[in-house]
Design a protein around this motif. Structure first.
Motif, PDB file in Angstrom:
ATOM      1  N   LEU A   1     -36.548  13.287 -21.876  1.00  0.00           N
ATOM      2  CA  LEU A   1     -36.152  13.834 -23.021  1.00  0.00           C
ATOM      3  C   LEU A   1     -36.254  13.515 -24.237  1.00  0.00           C
ATOM      4  O   LEU A   1     -36.795  14.093 -25.163  1.00  0.00           O
TER       5      LEU A   1
ATOM      6  N   VAL B   1     -32.187  22.439 -24.509  1.00  0.00           N
ATOM      7  CA  VAL B   1     -32.344  23.440 -23.497  1.00  0.00           C
ATOM      8  C   VAL B   1     -32.305  24.836 -24.100  1.00  0.00           C
ATOM      9  O   VAL B   1     -32.620  25.827 -23.302  1.00  0.00           O
TER      10      VAL B   1
ATOM     11  N   PRO C   1     -23.760  17.265 -23.066  1.00  0.00           N
ATOM     12  CA  PRO C   1     -23.639  17.068 -21.815  1.00  0.00           C
ATOM     13  C   PRO C   1     -24.713  15.857 -21.465  1.00  0.00           C
ATOM     14  O   PRO C   1     -25.757  15.805 -21.821  1.00  0.00           O
TER      15      PRO C   1
ATOM     16  N   PRO D   1     -27.668  14.119 -19.537  1.00  0.00           N
ATOM     17  CA  PRO D   1     -28.675  14.669 -18.566  1.00  0.00           C
ATOM     18  C   PRO D   1     -28.929  13.821 -17.517  1.00  0.00           C
ATOM     19  O   PRO D   1     -28.697  12.649 -17.741  1.00  0.00           O
TER      20      PRO D   1
ATOM     21  N   THR E   1     -28.318  17.526 -26.343  1.00  0.00           N
ATOM     22  CA  THR E   1     -29.095  17.929 -25.048  1.00  0.00           C
ATOM     23  C   THR E   1     -28.949  19.628 -25.052  1.00  0.00           C
ATOM     24  O   THR E   1     -29.703  20.203 -24.362  1.00  0.00           O
ATOM     25  N   THR E   2     -27.939  20.070 -25.770  1.00  0.00           N
ATOM     26  CA  THR E   2     -28.067  21.500 -25.892  1.00  0.00           C
ATOM     27  C   THR E   2     -29.254  21.979 -26.590  1.00  0.00           C
ATOM     28  O   THR E   2     -29.744  23.109 -26.231  1.00  0.00           O
TER      29      THR E   2
END
Lengths: 256, 227
Positions: B133, B100, B125, B127, B96-97
């Motif tokens: 995503l 973004v 983390p 989401p 997830t890093t």
């Protein structure tokens, strides 16, 4: 002991109103065995111009007042950040900031609700390396009713702070039993005062710790005001036991 | 090694056990089943929860890496990620890093696993919108970035029946491997999972039957050496 949640700074919110309030609160905390207090004024709905610089300078002023009176309590700058869709933006502008410059951010929910953007905001913070600490979930009307929501937040890596006064029964027996149940089920990790005044929500931590000790044992209860907040202020990552499923106590009024 | 890891990674703790042998057979079968079109990206999932897909996948990844291929195991179970626990690494930064952060897309936050040729991309983390995503254009860029660094990329995805994540992700990879818990997965659940995947034109490479009772008489020689 270390208190990571206190409205000890004067004139910013509904906590201390004057310098003498702040000094009296620090004295009371010192007598109770508190060595460090993170000053965490509300950041949004009380004082529009609050930012990190202002808090840091007010903390320095209070610290020198305390030193001149030989009150040996260290004050650390922080904020109780109100959850909002633009919380990450507030971090950028300094309107929200972490406890003593660590990765830990104290976050307040509205007492009556669980905003629809909660999970989005938590994710945005975590991706930036921030670990949210949820302030007093035991006083939030939604989390009280639906502890599964708190469990999900904790499983996502949030910490939770219960208020010492809640454990003592200041907010009533229901809040007290829920706070104890959160501790029992690893749904809360820190005890803090959320001190606003000398009575009601006072700076006293020890009584809350005593109550917690009856349910989770004194070693774990003490860690919640000693080792864990100390690790937070050293900006260390902390490993916790995973939450267990919250089982409402069969009788939440059995204690006197 | 964390206790979790000792328990779950039998291919590391006991490479000579019959179970590890079964993983090597699985590796060979996967290679054989895709001779004409080598599989470079594969989703591993199950019909429902608690079927052992993450442990199976972790051991399969170890086994493929032991065979000499460079493997990235990406935890795309953005609902209940567990690969970081199995390998005992941090989960602060991960898939997830990369969603973004531009920097993370260029330089994926891969974790060393202590096993040669095997890297883990933890979930990162959790989401609020996993399937969105996983279905995004950005996810395709992430898959490309991972393929630049490995011979094969394996994806852990949530169970097929509960949420669309696995199906959404599966449509972006070479194929899907289903983990089925012998005696645990209901026949109609497995069939429904298969139908759900076929509906989105996913190539099901095969299924792994997990938790099959070992016939000890066939394995006594090995079983005695199990520690």
């Amino acid at each position: 002991m270390i208190d990571i949640h206190s409205h000890i700074l004067a004139g910013l919110d509904d906590g201390a109103q004057t310098l003498s309030d702040s000094i009296a609160m620090a004295e009371m905390a010192e007598k109770d065995g508190v060595k460090r207090i993170v000053a965490t004024p509300h950041n949004v709905y009380w004082e529009a111009s609050l930012n990190r610089e202002r808090v840091v300078s007010l903390v320095a002023d209070l610290q020198s007042e305390l030193s001149s009176r030989r009150i040996e309590v260290e004050i650390v700058p922080g904020v109780e950040a109100y959850i909002s869709p633009d919380l990450v933006e507030h971090l950028r502008t300094g309107r929200a900031f972490t406890l003593g410059g660590t990765r830990y951010l104290l976050i307040e929910f509205p007492l009556s609700g669980y905003p629809i953007y909660t999970e989005k905001v938590i994710f945005e913070l975590q991706v930036k390396g921030i670990t949210p600490i949820i302030a007093h979930p035991e006083r939030n009307a939604v989390l009280m009713r639906e502890p599964d929501l708190l469990q999900a937040l904790v499983e996502r890596g949030c910490l939770a702070q219960v208020t010492a006064a809640s454990l003592v029964g200041v907010f009533g027996q229901l809040v007290r039993e829920i706070a104890l149940a959160f501790l029992e089920n690893n749904l809360a990790h820190i005890i803090a005062s959320d001190a606003h005044t000398l009575s009601h929500r006072s700076p006293i931590l020890s009584k809350g710790v005593e109550e917690a000790a009856r349910v989770i044992g004194s070693e774990r209860a003490i860690a919640m005001v000693e080792e864990i907040p100390a690790a937070i202020l050293r900006d260390e990552k902390i490993e916790f036991e995973p939450p267990t499923r919250y089982k409402p106590r069969r009788k939440w009024f059995w204690r006197k | 090694m964390s206790p979790d890891r000792k328990e779950s990674l039998i291919t590391v703790s006991n490479p000579r056990s019959p179970i590890s042998e079964a993983y090597r057979t699985l590796r060979t079968n996967l290679e054989f089943s895709s001779l004409d079109k080598p599989i470079r990206t594969m989703v591993v999932t199950s019909a429902g929860p608690e079927e052992g897909k993450s442990t199976t996948l972790a051991n399969l990844a170890v086994t493929i890496a032991q065979g000499g291929k460079r493997v990235i195991l990406a935890d795309c179970d953005l609902r209940r990620p567990s690969q970081h626990k199995i390998f005992g690494v941090e989960n602060g930064r991960g898939l997830t890093t990369m969603m973004v952060e531009e920097e993370a897309l260029k330089d994926p936050p891969l974790q060393e696993t202590g096993i040669e040729n095997l890297w883990l991309l933890p979930s990162g983390p959790i989401p609020p919108n996993p399937s969105e995503l996983l279905g995004s254009r950005r996810m395709e860029e992430i898959i490309e970035a991972l393929l630049d660094r490995a011979d094969i990329v394996l994806f852990d995805a949530p169970p097929v029946i509960a949420v669309t994540d696995a199906a959404v992700l599966a449509s972006k990879v070479d194929g899907v491997l289903m983990v089925i818990n012998a005696g645990g997965t209901k026949r109609e659940h497995a069939q429904r999972a298969k139908a759900l995947l076929e509906k989105v034109n996913v190539r099901i490479i095969g299924a792994v039957l997990n938790n099959v009772p070992l016939d000890v008489s066939l394995h006594r020689y090995y079983a005695e050496s199990m520690g």
